[in-house]
Design a protein around this motif. Structure first.
Motif, PDB file in Angstrom:
ATOM      1  N   TYR A 166       0.836  -1.203   0.000  1.00 48.19           N
ATOM      2  CA  TYR A 166       0.000   0.000   0.000  1.00 48.19           C
ATOM      3  C   TYR A 166       0.875   1.258   0.000  1.00 48.19           C
ATOM      4  O   TYR A 166       0.645   2.192  -0.788  1.00 48.19           O
ATOM      5  N   GLN A 167       1.864   1.305   0.875  1.00 43.75           N
ATOM      6  CA  GLN A 167       2.724   2.490   0.972  1.00 43.75           C
ATOM      7  C   GLN A 167       3.536   2.693  -0.308  1.00 43.75           C
ATOM      8  O   GLN A 167       3.721   3.831  -0.772  1.00 43.75           O
ATOM      9  N   LEU A 168       4.022   1.621  -0.886  1.00 40.81           N
ATOM     10  CA  LEU A 168       4.808   1.745  -2.119  1.00 40.81           C
ATOM     11  C   LEU A 168       3.929   2.160  -3.294  1.00 40.81           C
ATOM     12  O   LEU A 168       4.377   2.908  -4.172  1.00 40.81           O
ATOM     13  N   ALA A 169       2.698   1.692  -3.327  1.00 37.14           N
ATOM     14  CA  ALA A 169       1.788   2.122  -4.397  1.00 37.14           C
ATOM     15  C   ALA A 169       1.552   3.624  -4.317  1.00 37.14           C
ATOM     16  O   ALA A 169       1.488   4.308  -5.347  1.00 37.14           O
ATOM     17  N   LYS A 170       1.447   4.169  -3.107  1.00 44.43           N
ATOM     18  CA  LYS A 170       1.277   5.610  -2.954  1.00 44.43           C
ATOM     19  C   LYS A 170       2.510   6.380  -3.418  1.00 44.43           C
ATOM     20  O   LYS A 170       2.424   7.561  -3.745  1.00 44.43           O
ATOM     21  N   ARG A 171       3.661   5.690  -3.455  1.00 45.79           N
ATOM     22  CA  ARG A 171       4.905   6.330  -3.892  1.00 45.79           C
ATOM     23  C   ARG A 171       5.173   6.090  -5.380  1.00 45.79           C
ATOM     24  O   ARG A 171       6.258   6.392  -5.857  1.00 45.79           O
ATOM     25  N   GLY A 172       4.217   5.507  -6.097  1.00 41.50           N
ATOM     26  CA  GLY A 172       4.341   5.379  -7.535  1.00 41.50           C
ATOM     27  C   GLY A 172       4.787   4.030  -8.040  1.00 41.50           C
ATOM     28  O   GLY A 172       5.024   3.870  -9.245  1.00 41.50           O
ATOM     29  N   PHE A 173       4.883   3.023  -7.176  1.00 44.12           N
ATOM     30  CA  PHE A 173       5.241   1.673  -7.590  1.00 44.12           C
ATOM     31  C   PHE A 173       3.974   0.868  -7.897  1.00 44.12           C
ATOM     32  O   PHE A 173       2.988   0.950  -7.160  1.00 44.12           O
ATOM     33  N   VAL A 174       4.023   0.059  -8.946  1.00 45.52           N
ATOM     34  CA  VAL A 174       3.045  -1.014  -9.088  1.00 45.52           C
ATOM     35  C   VAL A 174       3.417  -2.070  -8.047  1.00 45.52           C
ATOM     36  O   VAL A 174       4.592  -2.428  -7.908  1.00 45.52           O
ATOM     37  N   THR A 175       2.449  -2.552  -7.282  1.00 44.98           N
ATOM     38  CA  THR A 175       2.752  -3.546  -6.258  1.00 44.98           C
ATOM     39  C   THR A 175       1.825  -4.746  -6.380  1.00 44.98           C
ATOM     40  O   THR A 175       0.687  -4.633  -6.838  1.00 44.98           O
ATOM     41  N   TYR A 209       9.842 -20.296  -5.794  1.00 46.51           N
ATOM     42  CA  TYR A 209       9.284 -20.644  -7.105  1.00 46.51           C
ATOM     43  C   TYR A 209       7.952 -19.929  -7.335  1.00 46.51           C
ATOM     44  O   TYR A 209       7.690 -19.401  -8.423  1.00 46.51           O
ATOM     45  N   ALA A 210       7.098 -19.900  -6.309  1.00 43.84           N
ATOM     46  CA  ALA A 210       5.815 -19.203  -6.428  1.00 43.84           C
ATOM     47  C   ALA A 210       6.033 -17.718  -6.710  1.00 43.84           C
ATOM     48  O   ALA A 210       5.317 -17.112  -7.524  1.00 43.84           O
ATOM     49  N   ALA A 211       7.012 -17.112  -6.046  1.00 47.54           N
ATOM     50  CA  ALA A 211       7.323 -15.702  -6.297  1.00 47.54           C
ATOM     51  C   ALA A 211       7.863 -15.497  -7.704  1.00 47.54           C
ATOM     52  O   ALA A 211       7.595 -14.464  -8.336  1.00 47.54           O
ATOM     53  N   ALA A 212       8.624 -16.464  -8.219  1.00 45.11           N
ATOM     54  CA  ALA A 212       9.121 -16.369  -9.592  1.00 45.11           C
ATOM     55  C   ALA A 212       7.958 -16.407 -10.584  1.00 45.11           C
ATOM     56  O   ALA A 212       7.953 -15.676 -11.586  1.00 45.11           O
ATOM     57  N   ASN A 213       6.961 -17.239 -10.312  1.00 44.25           N
ATOM     58  CA  ASN A 213       5.778 -17.244 -11.169  1.00 44.25           C
ATOM     59  C   ASN A 213       5.027 -15.920 -11.073  1.00 44.25           C
ATOM     60  O   ASN A 213       4.493 -15.417 -12.077  1.00 44.25           O
ATOM     61  N   ALA A 214       4.998 -15.345  -9.877  1.00 44.71           N
ATOM     62  CA  ALA A 214       4.382 -14.027  -9.717  1.00 44.71           C
ATOM     63  C   ALA A 214       5.136 -12.979 -10.524  1.00 44.71           C
ATOM     64  O   ALA A 214       4.527 -12.090 -11.135  1.00 44.71           O
ATOM     65  N   TRP A 215       6.478 -13.063 -10.515  1.00 42.95           N
ATOM     66  CA  TRP A 215       7.270 -12.132 -11.332  1.00 42.95           C
ATOM     67  C   TRP A 215       6.859 -12.239 -12.798  1.00 42.95           C
ATOM     68  O   TRP A 215       6.669 -11.220 -13.481  1.00 42.95           O
ATOM     69  N   ASN A 216       6.711 -13.450 -13.282  1.00 43.41           N
ATOM     70  CA  ASN A 216       6.414 -13.643 -14.704  1.00 43.41           C
ATOM     71  C   ASN A 216       5.044 -13.128 -15.105  1.00 43.41           C
ATOM     72  O   ASN A 216       4.875 -12.613 -16.224  1.00 43.41           O
ATOM     73  N   VAL A 217       4.060 -13.213 -14.236  1.00 44.18           N
ATOM     74  CA  VAL A 217       2.750 -12.676 -14.596  1.00 44.18           C
ATOM     75  C   VAL A 217       2.706 -11.164 -14.384  1.00 44.18           C
ATOM     76  O   VAL A 217       2.105 -10.430 -15.166  1.00 44.18           O
ATOM     77  N   LEU A 218       3.393 -10.651 -13.339  1.00 43.70           N
ATOM     78  CA  LEU A 218       3.444  -9.208 -13.118  1.00 43.70           C
ATOM     79  C   LEU A 218       4.179  -8.502 -14.248  1.00 43.70           C
ATOM     80  O   LEU A 218       3.803  -7.394 -14.662  1.00 43.70           O
ATOM     81  N   ALA A 219       5.216  -9.134 -14.777  1.00 46.03           N
ATOM     82  CA  ALA A 219       6.004  -8.526 -15.863  1.00 46.03           C
ATOM     83  C   ALA A 219       5.178  -8.306 -17.121  1.00 46.03           C
ATOM     84  O   ALA A 219       5.548  -7.493 -17.978  1.00 46.03           O
ATOM     85  N   LYS A 220       4.057  -9.016 -17.250  1.00 52.19           N
ATOM     86  CA  LYS A 220       3.216  -8.879 -18.441  1.00 52.19           C
ATOM     87  C   LYS A 220       2.187  -7.752 -18.311  1.00 52.19           C
ATOM     88  O   LYS A 220       1.509  -7.418 -19.276  1.00 52.19           O
ATOM     89  N   VAL A 221       2.056  -7.158 -17.115  1.00 51.52           N
ATOM     90  CA  VAL A 221       1.138  -6.036 -16.926  1.00 51.52           C
ATOM     91  C   VAL A 221       1.679  -4.840 -17.700  1.00 51.52           C
ATOM     92  O   VAL A 221       2.856  -4.481 -17.574  1.00 51.52           O
ATOM     93  N   LYS A 222       0.856  -4.199 -18.494  1.00 53.27           N
ATOM     94  CA  LYS A 222       1.347  -3.178 -19.429  1.00 53.27           C
ATOM     95  C   LYS A 222       1.942  -1.971 -18.724  1.00 53.27           C
ATOM     96  O   LYS A 222       2.790  -1.276 -19.298  1.00 53.27           O
ATOM     97  N   GLU A 223       1.547  -1.719 -17.481  1.00 54.05           N
ATOM     98  CA  GLU A 223       2.099  -0.564 -16.754  1.00 54.05           C
ATOM     99  C   GLU A 223       3.437  -0.860 -16.091  1.00 54.05           C
ATOM    100  O   GLU A 223       4.039   0.033 -15.472  1.00 54.05           O
ATOM    101  N   VAL A 224       3.928  -2.085 -16.180  1.00 53.76           N
ATOM    102  CA  VAL A 224       5.127  -2.510 -15.441  1.00 53.76           C
ATOM    103  C   VAL A 224       6.342  -2.547 -16.347  1.00 53.76           C
ATOM    104  O   VAL A 224       6.295  -3.093 -17.456  1.00 53.76           O
ATOM    105  N   ASP A 225       7.448  -1.996 -15.857  1.00 53.88           N
ATOM    106  CA  ASP A 225       8.747  -2.153 -16.491  1.00 53.88           C
ATOM    107  C   ASP A 225       9.383  -3.420 -15.942  1.00 53.88           C
ATOM    108  O   ASP A 225       9.785  -3.464 -14.773  1.00 53.88           O
ATOM    109  N   SER A 226       9.469  -4.451 -16.752  1.00 48.45           N
ATOM    110  CA  SER A 226       9.899  -5.762 -16.256  1.00 48.45           C
ATOM    111  C   SER A 226      11.347  -5.776 -15.790  1.00 48.45           C
ATOM    112  O   SER A 226      11.749  -6.690 -15.062  1.00 48.45           O
ATOM    113  N   LYS A 227      12.142  -4.792 -16.193  1.00 51.89           N
ATOM    114  CA  LYS A 227      13.534  -4.733 -15.743  1.00 51.89           C
ATOM    115  C   LYS A 227      13.659  -4.096 -14.366  1.00 51.89           C
ATOM    116  O   LYS A 227      14.751  -4.050 -13.798  1.00 51.89           O
ATOM    117  N   ARG A 228      12.529  -3.599 -13.827  1.00 48.21           N
ATOM    118  CA  ARG A 228      12.569  -2.887 -12.549  1.00 48.21           C
ATOM    119  C   ARG A 228      11.543  -3.468 -11.587  1.00 48.21           C
ATOM    120  O   ARG A 228      10.683  -2.774 -11.085  1.00 48.21           O
TER     121      ARG A 228
END
Length: 382
Positions: A166-175, A209-228
């Motif tokens: 929640y706090q990071l989203a208020k600071r401009g991060f997709v979370t 492993y579960a977090a790695a799968n989360a990375w892979n689906v989050l990286a496909k969100v159009k608002e997300v920079d997958s390198k960051r």
């Protein structure tokens, strides 16, 4: 199941220090750190350059020294193969999915979505995705804990200062806030693959492993920079974020809040020996608590200790990616001793200011420790 060697090649992927790994990471070593975060990267004089009794990651298991970047490439592979071989091979990553949107709510400058996705083969989880307003690609942070509501700002009032997402989203991060709600409620606490009766992968590794799968689906969100995309967690979530970031190199950086960054059998909360972490054994489980003659550790954990393994070897896999230990009661200032090993690896690779720690007396995070963690994430992801 696939072999540990294939896990390295397929999941942890590019390791060539002359190519992809270093090329993917911004080289900030020529830029001075901002005053607000520079002190986090400086160990106190009494711990500077101390290495303790931890076996150096800059030595192969046969004792041969690591002297060059190419040596480190080989040594890094050796560590991964060793640890993955002991903990169990991951299933293939789940890379062909998008979030299933369950509902959405407008909040403080962002939209919060309740989403569902597969984090294990055949097993979906609910999570909270928060996307700030505004155009363009944004940095992102995955947060992990006992259940996803706490980090999303929807949790218990008696657990303050743990609303990282929640706090990071208020600071401009997709979370993206994740949590093991079902197993927390039934007090088995972790994930078990293929099932709790016959887990083939140590629970902390399958959480990674579960977090790695989360990375892979989050990286496909159009608002997300997958390198960051970074990862952050506290306590149980600190252990989870540590293993995820160390074992899956696509995480650009990480914050580990007071997990107990190395084995310490004098601390009941640094309890890697429990069956939901690295001491899995079929139920009935050992009585929860410190290791004693009457209540010994079982499963993999005592074998790892007997072999002289410790978690500083995993920390070294982060290099040259940056990480911060937000230390409390379980990770006091003396933890700079194992962290010095990661600093040494980064020095070999030509990188400075990649290993940081802050300290507070209590285990619980507070506004000051959170602000420091968020500044760290802003510097390396924004």
């Amino acid at each position: 199941m696939i072999s540990a060697a294939k896990i390295f090649l397929m999941v942890l992927g590019c390791v060539s220090l002359g190519g992809n790994v270093l090329a993917q990471r911004p080289n900030l070593k020529g830029n001075p750190l901002p005053e607000k975060i520079a002190p986090f990267f400086i160990s106190p004089p009494e711990f500077k350059d101390q290495l303790g009794e931890y076996r150096s990651p800059l030595k192969f298991y046969n004792g041969k020294a690591v002297n060059t970047k190419r040596d480190w490439e080989k040594r890094r592979k050796e560590i991964l193969v060793k640890w993955n071989g002991l903990m169990g091979a991951w299933p293939a990553l789940i890379t062909n999915q998008n979030f299933e949107i369950r509902d959405s709510t407008r909040m403080d400058g962002f939209t919060q979505y309740r989403v569902r996705f597969y984090w294990l083969p055949g097993q979906k989880t609910d999570a909270y995705l928060m996307i700030p307003d505004g155009e363009g690609k944004k940095p992102a942070v995955i947060t992990v804990y006992y259940e996803p509501e706490t980090s999303a700002g929807l949790g218990r009032a008696d657990l303050p200062d743990r609303d990282f997402a929640y706090q990071l989203a208020k600071r401009g991060f997709v979370t993206l806030s994740l949590g093991t709600t079902e197993t927390t409620n039934n007090k088995t606490y972790s994930l078990y693959y293929p099932d709790i009766k016959n887990a083939q992968v140590q629970p902390l590794s399958i959480l990674a492993y579960a977090a790695a799968n989360a990375w892979n689906v989050l990286a496909k969100v159009k608002e997300v920079d997958s390198k960051r995309i970074g990862i952050m967690g506290h306590s149980y979530g600190g252990k989870w974020s540590m293993f995820a970031s160390c074992l899956y190199e696509k995480f650009a950086c990480a914050v580990w809040s007071d997990p107990g960054i190395v084995f310490d059998e004098s601390r009941e909360s640094v309890n890697y020996w429990e069956p939901w972490y690295l001491g899995y054994h079929p139920q009935p489980w050992r009585k929860r608590g410190l290791i004693t003659e009457q209540n010994p550790a079982k499963g993999l954990y005592p074998k790892m200790v007997e072999e002289g393994l410790n978690l500083h070897e995993l920390h070294a896999l982060m290099a040259p990616r940056p990480f911060l230990v937000s230390g409390g009661s379980e990770d006091p200032v003396r933890r700079w001793i194992p962290l010095n090993h990661s600093i040494a690896v980064n020095h070999l690779l030509g990188y400075e200011n990649r290993v940081a720690m802050t300290n507070r007396p209590e285990h619980t995070p507070n506004p000051d420790s959170n602000e420091k963690a968020f500044l760290f994430l802003e510097y390396f992801l924004k």
